[in-house]
Design an enzyme around this catalytic site. Structure first.
Site, PDB file in Angstrom:
ATOM      1  N   LYS A 165       0.835  -1.215   0.000  1.00 25.48           N
ATOM      2  CA  LYS A 165       0.000   0.000   0.000  1.00 25.48           C
ATOM      3  C   LYS A 165       0.868   1.264   0.000  1.00 25.48           C
ATOM      4  CE  LYS A 165      -2.234  -0.930   3.839  1.00 25.48           C
ATOM      5  NZ  LYS A 165      -1.584  -2.210   4.248  1.00 25.48           N
TER       6      LYS A 165
ATOM      7  N   ARG B 273      -9.674   0.581   8.618  1.00 24.24           N
ATOM      8  CA  ARG B 273      -9.158  -0.741   8.950  1.00 24.24           C
ATOM      9  C   ARG B 273     -10.192  -1.613   9.646  1.00 24.24           C
ATOM     10  NH1 ARG B 273      -3.315   0.403   8.832  1.00 24.24           N
ATOM     11  NH2 ARG B 273      -2.094  -1.409   9.375  1.00 24.24           N
TER      12      ARG B 273
ATOM     13  N   ARG C 244      11.723  -5.437   4.885  1.00 27.13           N
ATOM     14  CA  ARG C 244      11.386  -4.011   4.758  1.00 27.13           C
ATOM     15  C   ARG C 244      12.254  -3.134   5.667  1.00 27.13           C
ATOM     16  NH1 ARG C 244       5.170  -2.508   5.041  1.00 27.13           N
ATOM     17  NH2 ARG C 244       5.235  -3.262   7.178  1.00 27.13           N
TER      18      ARG C 244
ATOM     19  N   ARG D  58      11.264  -1.177  11.108  1.00 29.14           N
ATOM     20  CA  ARG D  58      10.164  -0.728  11.990  1.00 29.14           C
ATOM     21  C   ARG D  58      10.043  -1.681  13.171  1.00 29.14           C
ATOM     22  NH1 ARG D  58       4.885   0.222   8.349  1.00 29.14           N
ATOM     23  NH2 ARG D  58       3.998  -0.744  10.186  1.00 29.14           N
TER      24      ARG D  58
ATOM     25  N   ARG E 179      -0.545  -8.662  13.513  1.00 30.28           N
ATOM     26  CA  ARG E 179      -1.085  -7.692  12.540  1.00 30.28           C
ATOM     27  C   ARG E 179      -1.814  -8.419  11.409  1.00 30.28           C
ATOM     28  NH1 ARG E 179       4.147  -4.768  11.111  1.00 30.28           N
ATOM     29  NH2 ARG E 179       2.926  -3.570   9.634  1.00 30.28           N
TER      30      ARG E 179
HETATM   31  P1  AMP Z   1       0.710   0.624   9.049  1.00 29.88           P
HETATM   32  O1  AMP Z   1       1.868   1.522   8.876  1.00 29.88           O
HETATM   33  O2  AMP Z   1      -0.453   1.013   8.200  1.00 29.88           O
HETATM   34  O3  AMP Z   1       1.070  -0.829   8.901  1.00 29.88           O
HETATM   35  O4  AMP Z   1       0.203   0.801  10.570  1.00 29.88           O
HETATM   36  C1  AMP Z   1       1.053   0.518  11.661  1.00 29.88           C
HETATM   37  C2  AMP Z   1       0.234   0.391  12.913  1.00 29.88           C
HETATM   38  O5  AMP Z   1      -0.452   1.618  13.189  1.00 29.88           O
HETATM   39  C3  AMP Z   1      -0.877  -0.663  12.870  1.00 29.88           C
HETATM   40  O6  AMP Z   1      -0.399  -1.968  13.158  1.00 29.88           O
HETATM   41  C4  AMP Z   1      -1.840  -0.142  13.933  1.00 29.88           C
HETATM   42  O7  AMP Z   1      -1.360  -0.418  15.238  1.00 29.88           O
HETATM   43  C5  AMP Z   1      -1.750   1.369  13.702  1.00 29.88           C
HETATM   44  N1  AMP Z   1      -2.750   1.838  12.696  1.00 29.88           N
HETATM   45  C6  AMP Z   1      -2.505   2.318  11.454  1.00 29.88           C
HETATM   46  N2  AMP Z   1      -3.633   2.659  10.838  1.00 29.88           N
HETATM   47  C7  AMP Z   1      -4.640   2.376  11.702  1.00 29.88           C
HETATM   48  C8  AMP Z   1      -6.058   2.477  11.642  1.00 29.88           C
HETATM   49  N3  AMP Z   1      -6.685   2.929  10.545  1.00 29.88           N
HETATM   50  N4  AMP Z   1      -6.759   2.092  12.728  1.00 29.88           N
HETATM   51  C9  AMP Z   1      -6.171   1.635  13.850  1.00 29.88           C
HETATM   52  N5  AMP Z   1      -4.834   1.492  13.964  1.00 29.88           N
HETATM   53  C10 AMP Z   1      -4.063   1.858  12.910  1.00 29.88           C
END
Ligand code: AMP
Length: 218
Positions: A13, A88, A127, A164, A175
């Site tokens: 994404k 999400r 990554r 990360r 996740r």
């Molecule tokens: P990402 O970078 O999109 O993989 O997000 C990293 C982490 O941020 C996720 O594992 C969640 O803990 C939190 N997060 C990101 N976007 C959301 C969302 N829309 N709702 C809730 N938690 C989020």
């Protein structure tokens, strides 16, 4: 154009959003990036979000929705945006519909990036992010010489790459589980609205971009 990119962690994404930003001239809105910035700055919201992020769980809807409301109120999103990592779960998707209805900017398309489980785990393991410019690279697919030659646009030096903290094995498993349970129902939700397009997001990044472009409304 107003786009949602839907897909599991590691489905590309972020990478595809960055390419769409160039192509469509609209901003990427990543709730993961917004949350990581809040954590890094130690804001009250960041402090609240950190525990869930470290454990691989979703951050509370109220926090994420507040951030999205604020971000979509900024002028650069007036001509469109790419939502990356939001919504999400169903509650967030419904809240987004309401918000976009209020500001008269309904979604144009939701693109699902399909990648199988083994490939997701492989991609996440490789990554890395540059701590200066934020560029995300994959050690498994980017040749080492190419990386060493590339210069960070912020420092002019080689990228300073880090992994990360939530890309470790245990957190990734959580996740992916959260994605299956809470996020994947959105596929049906957006299919029901006639907005869903699904593409095979495996293989060459440029090829995936072409598939993505092909399903965007003209
Ligand atoms: P990402 O970078 O999109 O993989 O997000 C990293 C982490 O941020 C996720 O594992 C969640 O803990 C939190 N997060 C990101 N976007 C959301 C969302 N829309 N709702 C809730 N938690 C989020």
């Amino acid at each position: 154009m107003r786009i949602v990119l839907l897909g599991a962690p590691g489905s590309g994404k972020g990478t595809q959003s960055q390419r769409l930003v160039e192509q469509q001239r609209i901003p990427q809105v990543s709730t993961g990036d917004l949350l990581r910035a809040a954590v890094a700055q130690g804001t009250p919201l960041g402090v609240q979000a950190k525990e869930a992020m470290t454990a691989g769980r979703l951050v509370e809807d109220s926090i994420v929705l507040g951030m999205i409301r604020e971000r979509l109120g900024e002028p650069d999103t007036g001509c469109g945006f790419i939502l990356d990592g939001f919504p999400r779960n169903l509650a967030q998707a419904r809240a987004l519909d309401t918000l976009l209805q209020q500001i008269g900017q309904p979604l144009d398309v939701v693109v699902q990036l399909k990648v199988d489980y083994a490939e997701l785990s492989r991609r996440i393991a490789g990554r890395r992010t540059c701590s200066d410019c934020g560029r995300v690279v994959n050690l498994l697919t980017t040749p080492r010489e190419a990386l060493e030659q590339e210069r960070c646009p912020t420092t002019g030096k080689p990228h300073r790459l880090f992994q990360r903290p939530d890309d470790n094995q245990a957190t990734v498993a959580e996740r992916l589980r959260v994605y299956d349970q809470q996020t994947s129902p959105l596929i049906e939700y957006y299919a029901g609205q006639g907005l869903l397009r699904s593409i095979d997001a495996q293989g060459d990044v440029a090829e995936v971009s072409r598939r993505l472009e092909a399903v965007l409304p003209r």
